[in-house]
Enzyme design. Structure first.
Site, short mmCIF file in Angstrom:
data_model
loop_
_atom_site.label_atom_id
_atom_site.label_comp_id
_atom_site.label_asym_id
_atom_site.label_seq_id
_atom_site.Cartn_x
_atom_site.Cartn_y
_atom_site.Cartn_z
N GLY A 190 30.53 39.29 38.20
CA GLY A 190 30.73 38.61 39.47
C GLY A 190 31.86 37.60 39.51
CB ILE A 220 29.16 57.14 43.71
CG1 ILE A 220 30.15 57.07 42.54
CG2 ILE A 220 29.69 58.03 44.83
CD1 ILE A 220 30.33 58.39 41.82
CG LEU A 221 28.25 52.92 48.33
CD1 LEU A 221 29.09 52.03 49.23
CD2 LEU A 221 26.80 52.43 48.28
CG ASN A 236 35.66 49.47 45.78
OD1 ASN A 236 34.92 48.67 45.18
ND2 ASN A 236 36.27 50.45 45.15
CG HIS A 279 39.89 51.48 41.65
ND1 HIS A 279 38.77 51.90 40.95
CD2 HIS A 279 40.95 52.06 41.05
CE1 HIS A 279 39.16 52.71 39.98
NE2 HIS A 279 40.46 52.83 40.02
CD GLU A 331 36.66 62.22 51.05
OE1 GLU A 331 35.71 62.98 51.31
OE2 GLU A 331 37.18 61.48 51.91
CG ASP A 340 37.75 54.72 43.05
OD1 ASP A 340 37.12 53.79 43.60
OD2 ASP A 340 37.58 55.06 41.86
CD GLN A 357 37.79 40.69 35.88
OE1 GLN A 357 37.55 39.69 35.22
NE2 GLN A 357 36.85 41.45 36.38
CD GLU A 366 40.14 43.30 40.11
OE1 GLU A 366 39.18 42.70 39.60
OE2 GLU A 366 40.20 44.54 40.22
#
Ligand code: GAR
Length: 215
Positions: A15, A95-96, A110, A112, A146, A148, A174, A177
């Site tokens: 997190g 994966i949703l 999201n 990635h 689909e 990513d 990171q 990010e």
């Protein structure tokens, strides 16, 4: 998006991205209301970060469900308690299903750790080193069915040092990010960025490519 963009952040692990959102919220620089942090793992350290910040938490263990669809239905029912306008996947390693994505179409983000469409999937940092790529980074994108492959919003990139380890590269990515994810989420929450018919629109213009920031 409404003025107070109610947001659920979904995590599976440490997190640190979640923490970046919390820190900006505390500084009054986030256009989101962090309503709930959801995890599919009860031991995810991100849940501790959320509790320390006074944010509601919820957890459902995916292993306790028969299949992906039944887990996703339970997640949707749980999240409905907070009526989120936006879902932010921050290291959510599930994966949703298509049904879940459709339910929140255009409202799931999201991040990635690669310069999509390069290197979807796992182990991106080692794959970048193995491929001898000159550039690496991370991509914030809308989630579609689909994996990513949803339309990009913002990429942060850095020059790869071929001598560095995958761990060193991961740490540098990171840091990026933590800057680009809240920024992109603020754009979406404020209405600057939208997903229409599976494409990203920025300031009313169709944007075939994500905005790229070099660090
Ligand atoms: C982040 O680096 C994110 O890009 C990655 O998981 C990490 C979570 O870190 N996500 C994926 O790989 C999704 N495919 P965090 O828990 O410290 O925020």
């Amino acid at each position: 998006m409404p003025l107070r963009c109610k947001t659920a952040i979904l995590i599976s692990g440490t997190g640190t991205n979640l923490q970046a959102f919390i820190d900006l919220a505390n500084d009054g620089q986030l256009a989101l209301d962090l309503s709930v942090v959801f995890s599919n793992r009860p031991d995810a350290y991100g849940l501790v970060r959320a509790r320390n910040a006074g944010i509601a938490t919820a957890c459902l263990e995916h292993g306790k469900f028969a299949d992906r669809e039944s887990f996703d239905s339970a997640v949707a029912a749980e999240l409905a308690n907070w009526k989120p306008d936006l879902l932010i996947l921050a290291g959510f390693m599930r994966i949703l299903s298509a049904g879940f994505v459709e339910r929140y179409a255009g409202r799931i983000l999201n991040i990635h750790p690669a310069l999509l469409p390069l290197h979807p999937g796992l182990d991106t940092h080692q794959r970048v080193l193995d491929a001898g790529d000159a550039w690496h980074g991370s991509t914030v994108h809308f989630v579609t069915k689909e994996l990513d492959a949803g339309p990009g919003i913002l990429q942060g990139r850095l020059a790869v040092n071929p001598q560095e380890s995958a761990e060193q590269l991961a740490a540098r990515v990171q840091m990026i990010e933590h800057q680009i994810y809240p920024q992109a989420a603020n754009w979406v929450a404020s209405g600057r960025v939208e997903c229409r018919d599976g494409q990203t629109w920025i300031d009313g213009q169709l944007s075939a490519e994500p905005v790229v920031k070099t660090f």
